[in-house]
Write a protein that holds these residues in place. Structure first.
Motif, PDB file in Angstrom:
ATOM      1  N   ARG A  85       0.716  -0.689  -0.229  1.00 56.68           N
ATOM      2  CA  ARG A  85       0.315   0.197  -0.034  1.00 56.68           C
ATOM      3  C   ARG A  85       0.772   1.499   0.264  1.00 56.68           C
ATOM      4  NH1 ARG A  85      -5.301  -0.215   4.081  1.00 56.68           N
ATOM      5  NH2 ARG A  85      -5.314   2.670   3.070  1.00 56.68           N
ATOM      6  N   GLN A  86       1.897   1.453   0.538  1.00 60.25           N
ATOM      7  CA  GLN A  86       3.006   2.462   0.885  1.00 60.25           C
ATOM      8  C   GLN A  86       4.167   2.240   0.484  1.00 60.25           C
ATOM      9  OE1 GLN A  86       4.388   5.327   0.069  1.00 60.25           O
ATOM     10  NE2 GLN A  86       2.322   6.411   1.339  1.00 60.25           N
ATOM     11  N   ARG A  87       5.010   2.750  -0.954  1.00 57.88           N
ATOM     12  CA  ARG A  87       6.079   2.491  -1.606  1.00 57.88           C
ATOM     13  C   ARG A  87       7.605   2.797  -0.857  1.00 57.88           C
ATOM     14  NH1 ARG A  87       6.979  -1.778  -4.588  1.00 57.88           N
ATOM     15  NH2 ARG A  87       8.734  -0.904  -4.824  1.00 57.88           N
ATOM     16  N   ALA A  88       7.107   3.769  -0.162  1.00 54.74           N
ATOM     17  CA  ALA A  88       8.050   4.536   0.491  1.00 54.74           C
ATOM     18  C   ALA A  88       8.044   3.809   1.663  1.00 54.74           C
ATOM     19  CB  ALA A  88       7.521   5.774   1.386  1.00 54.74           C
ATOM     20  N   VAL A  89       7.348   2.762   2.116  1.00 54.60           N
ATOM     21  CA  VAL A  89       8.157   1.583   3.434  1.00 54.60           C
ATOM     22  C   VAL A  89       8.934   0.745   3.254  1.00 54.60           C
ATOM     23  CG1 VAL A  89       6.960   0.243   5.193  1.00 54.60           C
ATOM     24  CG2 VAL A  89       5.667   1.683   4.765  1.00 54.60           C
ATOM     25  N   ASP A  90       9.842   1.044   4.039  1.00 54.31           N
ATOM     26  CA  ASP A  90      11.377  -0.527   3.356  1.00 54.31           C
ATOM     27  C   ASP A  90      11.066  -1.298   4.908  1.00 54.31           C
ATOM     28  OD1 ASP A  90      13.338   2.017   2.460  1.00 54.31           O
ATOM     29  OD2 ASP A  90      12.802   2.911   4.422  1.00 54.31           O
ATOM     30  N   LEU A  91      10.523  -0.697   5.737  1.00 58.15           N
ATOM     31  CA  LEU A  91      10.330  -2.492   6.706  1.00 58.15           C
ATOM     32  C   LEU A  91       9.394  -2.268   7.522  1.00 58.15           C
ATOM     33  CD1 LEU A  91      13.773  -2.215   8.690  1.00 58.15           C
ATOM     34  CD2 LEU A  91      13.080  -3.906   6.863  1.00 58.15           C
ATOM     35  N   VAL A  92       8.964  -3.272   7.300  1.00 57.32           N
ATOM     36  CA  VAL A  92       7.659  -4.065   8.672  1.00 57.32           C
ATOM     37  C   VAL A  92       7.902  -4.717   9.523  1.00 57.32           C
ATOM     38  CG1 VAL A  92       5.278  -4.718   8.251  1.00 57.32           C
ATOM     39  CG2 VAL A  92       6.078  -3.851   6.888  1.00 57.32           C
ATOM     40  N   VAL A  93       7.873  -4.345  11.142  1.00 55.70           N
ATOM     41  CA  VAL A  93       8.508  -5.634  11.477  1.00 55.70           C
ATOM     42  C   VAL A  93       7.532  -5.582  12.844  1.00 55.70           C
ATOM     43  CG1 VAL A  93       9.679  -3.573  12.935  1.00 55.70           C
ATOM     44  CG2 VAL A  93      10.390  -6.520  12.945  1.00 55.70           C
ATOM     45  N   GLY A  94       7.293  -6.805  13.476  1.00 56.44           N
ATOM     46  CA  GLY A  94       5.797  -6.881  13.941  1.00 56.44           C
ATOM     47  C   GLY A  94       5.900  -6.489  15.751  1.00 56.44           C
TER      48      GLY A  94
END
Ligand code: SAH
Ligand code: SF4
Length: 441
Positions: A85-94
């Motif tokens: 949904r958002q190309r600018a996000v580099d990392l997703v961490v729980g």
């Protein structure tokens, strides 16, 4: 818990050479630590990310870097969708894998976009560094310590069991060591936190299991600790030893946050809460027997699917009967993947709005009355920081009310006796009282 997690992420990244800044425009790295509990909280993330994406593009146009990380329960629940949904996000961490941020950031520097949402809660606590004395001091005299994470209760409205995972308790020795470090650096109040803090069942070095009450008893022996609190509790886990602890441990504050959600047994059953209104009132009665000055706070949800006017009236009746010093109340928000969201008998938005307004009016009346009743009493205040005006200091009453007095800054970190002279809508004004003066009175 998100405040605690954010603090631990800051400790972790401090070791990597990062320093905190209050100014987004200055940051090389922005971490959004997110909440998924209600739709409104979750949706805010995407509008915030939109703004950050613009900033990032401008920054990159001038040859400077900016990394964007989405952490917390939205990251856990939506994972790769956030990257899409958002190309600018580099990392997703729980929330159970953020201890891997240093490694993940190294990979992100090479241009990779990654998601890590593994439930690695035990590894997490082992991997996180302890803060320095300077970091602890900068954060003030009151601190959180996570003792338990996750939830096995599966209330039918709630995402927590899916985003935080199964119930896990930290070992006693780890909690004692973390607390000792905080107290040695000047912390005077510890709030033990967990999604179901009173379900705490941690092991000691001999492998024996400790309840929350035993843990509180152990921490109360620690020199330097002046106040103990715990949050959030579930009525089902409100064991008698914990109720007794309120009598046996003077450092344990007489203020219990115990979410009830609804005052209708029918709705409680549909919510899978596993307790009745009578159970709840009985807990309050036993707490008041153990500690007559105990005050209660709670969480409420209005407009759960199938809630009738009569059910809602039962909630209002419970509030009138129990009496709360403060509370949080919400409109039911259907969450993807929870049983409540699947139900066909969702309540009209307009009905939810009206019920919430009525409930909040009643809860606010009770809060104001509770505050007003403090006037004329002499109470303990733990001073936390300088007040808004010169020569003032501010702190908290046992019931978490903000209190201001004229007093010396060297009382910060101390508990003083304060005569309450006035109650405003959000704070109390008082006067420091000496021991001699109180004895005469
Ligand atoms: N573990 C705690 C609370 C966790 S969530 C407990 O069992 O009470 C914090 C509060 O958010 C809940 O007490 C509830 O009142 C509210 N909440 C959770 N899910 C919600 C939903 N789907 N809609 C509205 N409020 C919700
Ligand atoms: Fe959510 Fe609390 Fe129920 Fe667990 S006990 S499912 S955290 S409301």
């Amino acid at each position: 818990m998100n405040v605690y997690d954010a603090t631990r992420m800051a400790d972790l990244l401090g070791r990597e050479g990062y320093a905190e800044t209050a100014d987004e425009a200055e940051a090389d790295l922005v971490i959004l630590n997110t909440c998924h509990i209600r739709e409104k909280a979750a949706e805010k993330i995407y509008s915030e990310l939109g703004k950050l994406a613009l900033e990032k593009r401008e920054r990159e146009a001038s040859g400077r870097e900016m990394k964007i990380v989405v952490a917390g329960c939205v990251a856990q629940a939506e994972g790769e969708e956030v990257l899409r949904r958002q190309r600018a996000v580099d990392l997703v961490v729980g929330p159970q894998s953020y201890h891997r941020l240093p490694d993940l950031l190294k990979q992100a520097k090479g241009g990779q976009r990654l998601t890590d949402t593994e439930f690695a809660v035990e590894d997490k606590f082992d991997a996180l560094p302890q803060p320095s004395r300077a970091q602890i001091r900068a954060r003030g005299v009151s601190a959180f310590v996570t003792v338990q994470e996750g939830c096995d209760k599966f209330c039918s409205f709630c995402v927590v069991p899916y985003t935080r995972g199964a119930e896990v308790s930290r070992p006693v020795t780890d909690i004692v060591a973390e607390t000792r470090r905080l107290v040695d650096a000047g912390v005077r109040e510890i709030t033990l936190i967990g999604q179901n803090v009173n379900a705490y069942c941690g092991v000691d070095e001999k492998g024996a299991e400790w309840s929350l009450a035993s843990l509180l008893g152990r921490l109360a022996e620690m020199q330097g600790i002046k106040r103990l609190r715990y949050t959030t509790s579930h009525p089902v886990d409100m064991a008698q030893d914990l109720i007794d602890a309120h009598e046996a441990i003077p450092k344990l504050m007489p203020f219990v946050h115990l979410p009830v959600q609804s005052g209708s047994d029918r709705v409680l059953k549909a919510m899978n809460r596993k307790h009745t209104v009578a159970d709840y009132l009985d807990i309050i009665a036993r707490l008041r027997r153990a500690r007559p000055d105990v005050a209660m706070s709670s969480d409420f949800i209005v407009g759960f699917p199938g809630e009738t006017d009569e059910d809602f009236e039962a909630t209002m009746a419970l509030v009138r009967e129990a009496g709360f010093a403060s509370s949080f109340s919400f409109k039911y928000s259907p969450r993807p993947g929870t049983p409540g969201a699947e139900r066909a008998d969702q309540i009209d938005e307009e009905v939810k709005r009206a019920r919430l307004a009525a409930l909040q009016t009643l809860l606010e009346e009770q809060r104001q009355a509770f505050n007003a009743a403090m006037v004329g009493k002499t109470i303990d205040v733990l001073f936390e920081k300088p007040g808004r005006h010169e020569g003032q200091i501010g702190g908290k009453s046992p019931y978490m009310q903000a209190v201001h007095v004229s007093g010396p800054a060297d009382m910060i970190g101390e508990v003083g006796r304060v005569a309450i002279v006035a109650a405003g809508s959000n704070s109390l004004a008082g006067r420091l009282v000496s021991a001699g003066e109180e004895a005469k009175a």
